[in-house]
Design a protein around this motif. Structure first.
Motif, mmCIF file in Angstrom:
data_model
loop_
_atom_site.group_PDB
_atom_site.id
_atom_site.type_symbol
_atom_site.label_atom_id
_atom_site.label_comp_id
_atom_site.label_asym_id
_atom_site.label_seq_id
_atom_site.Cartn_x
_atom_site.Cartn_y
_atom_site.Cartn_z
ATOM 1 N N ALA A 297 7.361 18.900 2.604
ATOM 2 C CA ALA A 297 6.765 18.094 1.529
ATOM 3 C C ALA A 297 6.201 16.792 2.083
ATOM 4 C CB ALA A 297 7.825 17.794 0.462
ATOM 5 N N ASN A 298 5.127 16.314 1.469
ATOM 6 C CA ASN A 298 4.530 15.045 1.893
ATOM 7 C C ASN A 298 5.561 13.921 1.878
ATOM 8 O OD1 ASN A 298 2.070 16.283 2.166
ATOM 9 N ND2 ASN A 298 1.140 15.339 0.359
ATOM 10 N N MET A 299 5.453 13.027 2.855
ATOM 11 C CA MET A 299 6.307 11.842 2.884
ATOM 12 C C MET A 299 5.540 10.676 2.275
ATOM 13 S SD MET A 299 8.284 9.959 6.060
ATOM 14 C CE MET A 299 6.792 9.609 7.012
ATOM 15 N N GLN B 192 -5.230 10.991 5.240
ATOM 16 C CA GLN B 192 -4.860 10.904 3.827
ATOM 17 C C GLN B 192 -5.569 9.739 3.138
ATOM 18 O OE1 GLN B 192 -1.928 10.531 6.153
ATOM 19 N NE2 GLN B 192 -2.901 8.543 6.428
ATOM 20 N N LEU B 193 -5.554 9.801 1.800
ATOM 21 C CA LEU B 193 -6.006 8.687 0.973
ATOM 22 C C LEU B 193 -4.925 7.616 0.968
ATOM 23 C CD1 LEU B 193 -8.078 7.676 -1.255
ATOM 24 C CD2 LEU B 193 -6.500 8.708 -2.909
ATOM 25 N N ASN B 194 -5.320 6.348 0.989
ATOM 26 C CA ASN B 194 -4.364 5.258 0.793
ATOM 27 C C ASN B 194 -4.863 4.342 -0.316
ATOM 28 O OD1 ASN B 194 -5.279 2.367 2.125
ATOM 29 N ND2 ASN B 194 -6.326 4.102 3.083
ATOM 30 N N VAL B 195 -3.923 3.749 -1.062
ATOM 31 C CA VAL B 195 -4.260 2.812 -2.125
ATOM 32 C C VAL B 195 -3.430 1.550 -1.925
ATOM 33 C CG1 VAL B 195 -4.923 4.564 -3.797
ATOM 34 C CG2 VAL B 195 -2.542 3.848 -3.673
ATOM 35 N N GLY B 196 -3.969 0.404 -2.310
ATOM 36 C CA GLY B 196 -3.250 -0.846 -2.095
ATOM 37 C C GLY B 196 -3.564 -1.895 -3.136
ATOM 38 N N VAL B 197 -2.653 -2.844 -3.253
ATOM 39 C CA VAL B 197 -2.814 -4.016 -4.122
ATOM 40 C C VAL B 197 -2.609 -5.255 -3.270
ATOM 41 C CG1 VAL B 197 -1.957 -5.263 -6.141
ATOM 42 C CG2 VAL B 197 -1.958 -2.764 -6.139
ATOM 43 N N GLU B 198 -3.478 -6.248 -3.420
ATOM 44 C CA GLU B 198 -3.396 -7.482 -2.641
ATOM 45 C C GLU B 198 -3.356 -8.695 -3.564
ATOM 46 O OE1 GLU B 198 -6.150 -5.808 1.070
ATOM 47 O OE2 GLU B 198 -6.833 -7.495 -0.160
ATOM 48 N N ASP C 140 0.825 -1.193 0.000
ATOM 49 C CA ASP C 140 0.000 0.000 0.000
ATOM 50 C C ASP C 140 0.865 1.251 0.000
ATOM 51 O OD1 ASP C 140 0.907 -0.362 2.586
ATOM 52 O OD2 ASP C 140 -0.949 0.303 3.542
ATOM 53 N N PHE C 141 0.232 2.368 -0.340
ATOM 54 C CA PHE C 141 0.936 3.652 -0.414
ATOM 55 C C PHE C 141 0.031 4.729 0.155
ATOM 56 C CE2 PHE C 141 1.741 7.702 -2.504
ATOM 57 C CZ PHE C 141 3.112 7.857 -2.275
ATOM 58 N N LEU C 142 0.625 5.635 0.948
ATOM 59 C CA LEU C 142 -0.110 6.765 1.485
ATOM 60 C C LEU C 142 0.802 7.989 1.561
ATOM 61 C CD1 LEU C 142 -0.320 6.197 5.314
ATOM 62 C CD2 LEU C 142 0.055 4.273 3.804
ATOM 63 N N PRO C 143 0.357 9.140 1.064
ATOM 64 C CA PRO C 143 1.146 10.373 1.151
ATOM 65 C C PRO C 143 0.853 11.086 2.474
ATOM 66 C CG PRO C 143 -0.757 10.731 -0.247
ATOM 67 C CD PRO C 143 -0.849 9.317 0.235
ATOM 68 N N ILE C 144 1.791 11.034 3.412
ATOM 69 C CA ILE C 144 1.572 11.594 4.742
ATOM 70 C C ILE C 144 1.851 13.092 4.722
ATOM 71 C CG2 ILE C 144 2.392 11.585 7.125
ATOM 72 C CD1 ILE C 144 2.931 8.625 6.853
ATOM 73 N N ASN C 145 0.905 13.861 5.226
ATOM 74 C CA ASN C 145 1.041 15.309 5.326
ATOM 75 C C ASN C 145 1.942 15.632 6.509
ATOM 76 O OD1 ASN C 145 0.652 18.042 4.988
ATOM 77 N ND2 ASN C 145 -1.281 18.069 6.125
ATOM 78 N N MET C 146 3.149 16.132 6.236
ATOM 79 C CA MET C 146 4.131 16.404 7.278
ATOM 80 C C MET C 146 3.949 17.799 7.865
ATOM 81 S SD MET C 146 5.908 13.617 7.473
ATOM 82 C CE MET C 146 7.526 13.977 8.190
#
Length: 510
Positions: free
Chosen positions: A48-50, A157-163, A37-43
């Motif tokens: 800048a987003n991590m 944040q929004l998160n997206v994933g592949v399983e 999964d991936f999520l852009p964390i608001n720092m």
């Protein structure tokens, strides 16, 4: 008289064969899935987003509830080297044949790269909507990250994933070290194609080239970072395989560098299968210890040659590169390792003949570690708490090889992490066959979070006991000592945790 003896002998051997067949452990089946999964964390502070990406493995506890483990690493932003480890739990419920909703929770610890991570502990709940295709699933939704022990990272944040489904067969842990002949296994549920797996312990060297201004790493008077780690690979066909590789620095740099790669490769065997050439390519996250890897995303092309030492054991020599895609961080990689191949959980394999099979015990331990009065390089001394994962593989009934990784959760050292390996010995079960005592010694790389580990090499002797609750679950307590070879860390330690114990069938070739 001879006829009587022959008849009795025949009946005895028939009964023995029948008994052995009945005693072959039952094959059990566990449903599970791997997830990225991936999520852009608001720092905070307008940083800048991590970009945070994770690798997880979860098993189903029933038709919809799951639990498992996951590791995250930074791949974009300015915090390369930020890593965490944690446990997952959730509910994955289908609302149509293909559409599902996933409520989940991740609890973990870690940090790094100078980020405002506090003690390191964090939580990440999520609510996702997913769609299941034939061989994989995708999902997306809301998630929340909170480093709540003095950290400033708090983000929706929004998160997206592949399983992908990733199931496995196993036997009860009690079957460990039981051996059965091939003929008996042919009449059991284990008469299925085997899976090929390899495990490697390796030492790598990252050679930094260029002048001081463009090295993007703060070295300690050398131009080589020395790493220790392990690699796990699983074969999808005769030649193609996927792998996970993890390394940590123990010399040549201030402690704290770590990398994790996921990739694929191709193996070409010759010299009557005694010599292998492997081409690999991996991508993942890395940084820490003064390495400027920008956001943390790294790639790893590699060429290796392996030579058999005996039976399924090989020595491997590799040459490759560890680098960011834009070459901001660029190193040449070379090293060696000891690699072990095994055919598992089945008795049918192309171009191989088996004589027997032996069940090997595997323990997966999740625990809470405490280092009392852990010395820092600059900050005041205080206790350090960690979330820890240890995996033990039985060599026989009483000796096992162990690998462990740990990440800080409390104690104002969120960037601290370790990866260590070693050996242990344990007693036979006693007290209603539920209790075992053990003694182990581990060593490896550790650093970060201002903990005084010098260049990163630590040793960790300990002793403890396991208590079996069920065929696959147990409780564990342990006490010992941890000492940094080049730093001031020298602490008594204690931990407690949960064991997940199974056996798998390892085939012996003729």
């Amino acid at each position: 008289m001879k006829k009587i003896i022959l008849t009795v002998t025949t009946l005895f051997l028939t009964q023995l064969s029948f008994s052995q067949e009945k005693e072959i452990p039952e094959m059990k089946f566990q449903k599970g899935f791997a997830k990225m999964d991936f999520l852009p964390i608001n720092m905070p502070n307008n940083e800048a987003n991590m970009g945070f990406t994770g690798m997880h493995y979860n098993i189903f506890l029933n038709d919809y509830a799951y639990a498992g483990l996951g590791i995250y690493g930074a791949v974009s932003g300015i915090r390369g080297g930020f890593f965490t480890l944690g446990v997952n739990a959730g509910i994955k419920k289908f609302i149509t044949d293909n559409l599902y909703i996933d409520f989940g929770f991740h609890y973990g610890g870690g940090g790094g790269a100078g980020a405002p991570d506090g003690g390191g502990i964090f939580v990440k709940p999520h609510v996702n909507l997913g769609y299941q295709f034939k061989n994989f699933g995708i999902n997306a939704g809301w998630s929340y990250v909170n480093f709540f022990d003095g950290g400033e990272i708090k983000s929706h944040q929004l998160n997206v994933g592949v399983e992908i489904p990733l199931n496995y067969e196993y036997a009860d842990f009690d079957a460990s070290e039981s051996e059965y002949n091939f003929e008996g296994l042919q009449k059991s549920g284990w008469n299925i194609p085997s899976k090929r797996t390899s495990l490697m312990l390796h030492f790598n060297n990252l050679k930094i080239s260029g002048n001081d201004d463009n090295r993007n790493v703060r070295l300690l008077g050398r131009n080589t970072i020395r790493l220790a780690g392990f690699e796990f690979a699983n074969y999808f066909s005769k030649n193609w395989f996927g792998f996970v590789k993890v390394d940590g620095a123990y010399d040549g740099i201030k402690a704290g560098y770590m990398d994790v790669f996921l990739g694929a490769g191709y193996q070409y065997a010759f010299n009557k299968n005694r010599t292998n050439i492997l081409v690999k390519f991996g991508a993942g996250a890395g940084g820490g210890g003064g390495v400027d890897s920008e956001g943390g995303f790294l790639i790893y092309p590699d060429l290796s040659i392996e030579q058999r030492l005996f039976e399924n054991t090989f020595i491997a020599i590799n040459k490759g590169y560890v680098m960011s895609p834009n070459s901001h961080f660029y190193t040449s990689s070379f090293g060696f390792g000891l690699k072990y191949y095994l055919e598992r959980n089945g008795i049918i394999a192309d171009e191989k003949s088996f004589s027997s099979g032996k069940f090997k015990g595997l323990e997966v331990i999740t625990k809470h570690d405490i280092y009392f009065d852990a010395v820092r390089d600059g900050q005041p001394t205080e206790d350090l708490h960690q979330i820890s994962l240890q995996v033990n593989l039985n060599l026989n009934k009483n000796i096992y090889v162990a690998g462990q990784t740990s990440f800080a959760i409390y104690g104002n050292a969120g960037a601290y992490a370790e990866g260590i390996v070693g050996l242990g010995v344990k007693t036979n079960p006693f007290m209603n066959d539920r209790t075992t005592l053990f003694l182990q010694g581990l060593a490896g790389a550790a650093g970060g979070g201002d903990i005084s580990t010098g260049q990163g090499l630590i040793i960790k002797p300990s002793a403890g006991l396991n208590y079996e609750l069920t065929n696959s679950l147990g409780l564990r307590v342990e006490g010992g000592y941890v000492k940094a070879k080049g730093g001031n860390l020298s602490s008594a330690m204690f931990n407690f945790g949960i064991n997940y114990n199974i056996s798998f069938l390892k085939m012996n070739q003729k």
